[in-house]
Design a protein around this motif. Structure first.
Motif, PDB file in Angstrom:
ATOM      1  N   ARG A 117     -10.168   0.838  -5.811  1.00 23.37           N
ATOM      2  CA  ARG A 117     -10.370   2.317  -6.256  1.00 23.37           C
ATOM      3  C   ARG A 117     -11.039   3.045  -5.045  1.00 23.37           C
ATOM      4  NH1 ARG A 117     -14.345   0.417 -10.402  1.00 23.37           N
ATOM      5  NH2 ARG A 117     -13.073   1.434 -11.956  1.00 23.37           N
ATOM      6  N   HIS A 118     -11.701   2.310  -4.092  1.00 22.93           N
ATOM      7  CA  HIS A 118     -12.344   2.838  -2.843  1.00 22.93           C
ATOM      8  C   HIS A 118     -11.328   2.856  -1.630  1.00 22.93           C
ATOM      9  CE1 HIS A 118     -16.157   2.860  -5.069  1.00 22.93           C
ATOM     10  NE2 HIS A 118     -15.572   1.716  -5.414  1.00 22.93           N
ATOM     11  N   MET A 119     -10.170   2.125  -1.790  1.00 24.07           N
ATOM     12  CA  MET A 119      -9.172   2.093  -0.730  1.00 24.07           C
ATOM     13  C   MET A 119      -8.040   3.173  -0.838  1.00 24.07           C
ATOM     14  SD  MET A 119      -8.596  -2.057  -0.551  1.00 24.07           S
ATOM     15  CE  MET A 119     -10.144  -3.077  -0.551  1.00 24.07           C
ATOM     16  N   GLY A 120      -7.293   3.405   0.239  1.00 21.36           N
ATOM     17  CA  GLY A 120      -6.209   4.364   0.271  1.00 21.36           C
ATOM     18  C   GLY A 120      -5.216   3.496  -0.267  1.00 21.36           C
ATOM     19  N   PHE A 121      -3.901   4.450  -0.655  1.00 22.13           N
ATOM     20  CA  PHE A 121      -2.942   3.562  -1.521  1.00 22.13           C
ATOM     21  C   PHE A 121      -2.394   2.191  -0.841  1.00 22.13           C
ATOM     22  CE2 PHE A 121       1.597   3.103  -2.539  1.00 22.13           C
ATOM     23  CZ  PHE A 121       1.650   3.287  -3.801  1.00 22.13           C
ATOM     24  N   THR A 158       0.922   0.190  11.069  1.00 20.30           N
ATOM     25  CA  THR A 158       1.680   0.962  12.128  1.00 20.30           C
ATOM     26  C   THR A 158       0.760   2.343  12.214  1.00 20.30           C
ATOM     27  OG1 THR A 158       3.061   1.913  10.090  1.00 20.30           O
ATOM     28  CG2 THR A 158       3.984  -0.207  11.531  1.00 20.30           C
ATOM     29  N   GLY A 159       0.041   2.616  11.266  1.00 22.26           N
ATOM     30  CA  GLY A 159      -0.870   3.931  11.067  1.00 22.26           C
ATOM     31  C   GLY A 159      -0.183   5.159  10.858  1.00 22.26           C
ATOM     32  N   ASP A 160       1.021   4.834   9.974  1.00 18.50           N
ATOM     33  CA  ASP A 160       1.832   5.866   9.652  1.00 18.50           C
ATOM     34  C   ASP A 160       1.491   6.168   8.120  1.00 18.50           C
ATOM     35  OD1 ASP A 160       3.247   6.029  11.897  1.00 18.50           O
ATOM     36  OD2 ASP A 160       4.781   4.872  11.121  1.00 18.50           O
ATOM     37  N   CYS A 161       0.087   5.888   7.911  1.00 15.58           N
ATOM     38  CA  CYS A 161      -0.239   6.147   6.421  1.00 15.58           C
ATOM     39  C   CYS A 161      -1.836   6.550   6.442  1.00 15.58           C
ATOM     40  CB  CYS A 161      -0.151   5.095   5.524  1.00 15.58           C
ATOM     41  SG  CYS A 161      -0.947   3.207   5.827  1.00 15.58           S
ATOM     42  N   ALA A 162      -2.361   7.312   5.504  1.00 18.73           N
ATOM     43  CA  ALA A 162      -3.421   7.535   5.287  1.00 18.73           C
ATOM     44  C   ALA A 162      -4.380   6.350   4.860  1.00 18.73           C
ATOM     45  CB  ALA A 162      -3.751   8.876   4.175  1.00 18.73           C
ATOM     46  N   ASP A 163      -5.554   6.021   5.355  1.00 18.64           N
ATOM     47  CA  ASP A 163      -6.380   4.904   5.068  1.00 18.64           C
ATOM     48  C   ASP A 163      -7.698   5.267   5.168  1.00 18.64           C
ATOM     49  OD1 ASP A 163      -6.807   2.412   4.471  1.00 18.64           O
ATOM     50  OD2 ASP A 163      -7.068   2.012   6.526  1.00 18.64           O
TER      51      ASP A 163
END
Length: 127
Positions: free
Chosen positions: A26-30, A64-69
């Motif tokens: 619940r505290h992490m990005g998808f 890859t860093g192509d996502c929100a985190d």
């Protein structure tokens, strides 16, 4: 009879992390949350290799860093990072590495643990 909606057993039990999977995800990005989820439950629903391959896919997306985190204060835990010599043990270690870890070196360790866990799971399935 287990509560499969609110507290499914494959997300409640973990070898050394306290609480349930949702307490962490619940505290992490998808993307990080999904990698963590598949590592947490690896094998608990029957197909260890498939769970680990899904986790690895998400780990590569994360790398890859192509996502929100987002880093939203994921609860920490104190655990011994000891390899149990099993796919489940390595998956647990990889999941633990994802808690609050945002460096590429820690992510690379999680990926390496997951790849080794896949190899072990394949051997365990053929044993």
């Amino acid at each position: 009879m287990p509560d499969l909606v609110n507290h499914p057993p494959h997300y409640a039990a973990h070898p050394f992390l306290p609480g349930e999977c949702i307490d962490y995800t619940r505290h992490m990005g998808f993307v990080r949350g999904n990698a963590f989820k598949y590592l947490w439950r690896a094998g608990a629903k029957g197909n260890t290799v498939q769970d680990l391959e899904k986790a690895l896919w998400y780990l590569h997306q994360l790398k890859t860093g192509d996502c929100a985190d987002p880093d939203e204060n994921v609860p920490g835990a104190h655990w011994p990072l000891v390899v149990e010599g099993s796919a489940r043990g390595l998956a647990s270690i990889a999941a633990a590495r994802l808690i609050g870890a945002h460096s590429h070196s820690v992510l690379n360790l999680a990926i390496a643990n997951t790849k080794t866990a896949i190899e072990l799971a394949r051997k365990e399935n053929h044993a």
